[in-house]
Design a protein around this motif. Structure first.
Motif, short mmCIF file in Angstrom:
data_model
loop_
_atom_site.label_atom_id
_atom_site.label_comp_id
_atom_site.label_asym_id
_atom_site.label_seq_id
_atom_site.Cartn_x
_atom_site.Cartn_y
_atom_site.Cartn_z
N PHE A 32 -6.65 -6.16 5.54
CA PHE A 32 -6.72 -5.95 6.99
C PHE A 32 -8.00 -6.55 7.57
CE2 PHE A 32 -3.96 -2.07 6.12
CZ PHE A 32 -2.79 -2.77 6.41
N ALA A 33 -9.09 -6.48 6.86
CA ALA A 33 -10.35 -7.09 7.34
C ALA A 33 -10.19 -8.60 7.42
CB ALA A 33 -11.50 -6.70 6.42
N TRP A 34 -9.59 -9.20 6.39
CA TRP A 34 -9.35 -10.64 6.41
C TRP A 34 -8.46 -11.01 7.60
CZ3 TRP A 34 -4.79 -13.38 6.16
CH2 TRP A 34 -4.93 -14.77 6.04
N ASP A 57 -6.35 1.50 -1.81
CA ASP A 57 -6.82 1.66 -0.43
C ASP A 57 -7.82 0.55 -0.07
OD1 ASP A 57 -5.31 3.95 -0.28
OD2 ASP A 57 -7.02 5.32 -0.54
N LEU A 58 -8.74 0.26 -0.97
CA LEU A 58 -9.74 -0.77 -0.71
C LEU A 58 -9.12 -2.16 -0.64
CD1 LEU A 58 -12.71 0.47 -2.92
CD2 LEU A 58 -12.49 0.59 -0.43
N TRP A 79 0.83 -1.20 0.00
CA TRP A 79 0.00 0.00 0.00
C TRP A 79 0.87 1.25 0.00
CZ3 TRP A 79 -0.75 3.85 3.78
CH2 TRP A 79 -1.78 4.75 3.48
N ALA A 99 -6.06 -2.80 0.40
CA ALA A 99 -5.39 -2.86 1.71
C ALA A 99 -6.42 -3.08 2.83
CB ALA A 99 -4.59 -1.59 1.94
N LEU A 100 -7.55 -2.38 2.75
CA LEU A 100 -8.59 -2.57 3.76
C LEU A 100 -9.14 -4.00 3.75
CD1 LEU A 100 -10.60 0.77 3.55
CD2 LEU A 100 -9.30 -0.10 5.49
N ALA A 101 -9.27 -4.58 2.56
CA ALA A 101 -9.74 -5.96 2.47
C ALA A 101 -8.74 -6.92 3.13
CB ALA A 101 -9.96 -6.34 1.01
#
Length: 72
Positions: free
Chosen positions: A55-57, A48-49, A27, A51-53
């Motif tokens: 981190f959510a995983w 960004d999305l 990222w 990276a967020l995915a």
């Protein structure tokens, strides 16, 4: 908790740590390269999305590890 379960959870923990570190490095690199090349903002949001995915995983797997250790 059995030794096999401990080894399995240790592997999962290592995988999560690699995903978090890799997502963060990718990222930051994508943001830096994107600013140098002047890419469109929609591509920056895509990174960004992604990276967020990741981190959510990682958060979900960390929760699963935590629950497995609570049971053992």
């Amino acid at each position: 908790m059995s030794q096999d379960t401990d080894q399995y959870l240790a592997k999962k923990t290592r995988l999560v740590s690699l995903v978090i570190a890799g997502a963060m490095i990718l990222w930051i690199g994508a943001q830096w390269i994107g600013s140098l090349l002047g890419i469109d903002t929609r591509y920056a949001v895509l990174f960004d999305l992604l990276a967020l995915a990741a981190f959510a995983w990682a958060f979900v797997v960390i929760y699963q590890i935590w629950r497995a250790r609570q049971k053992g």
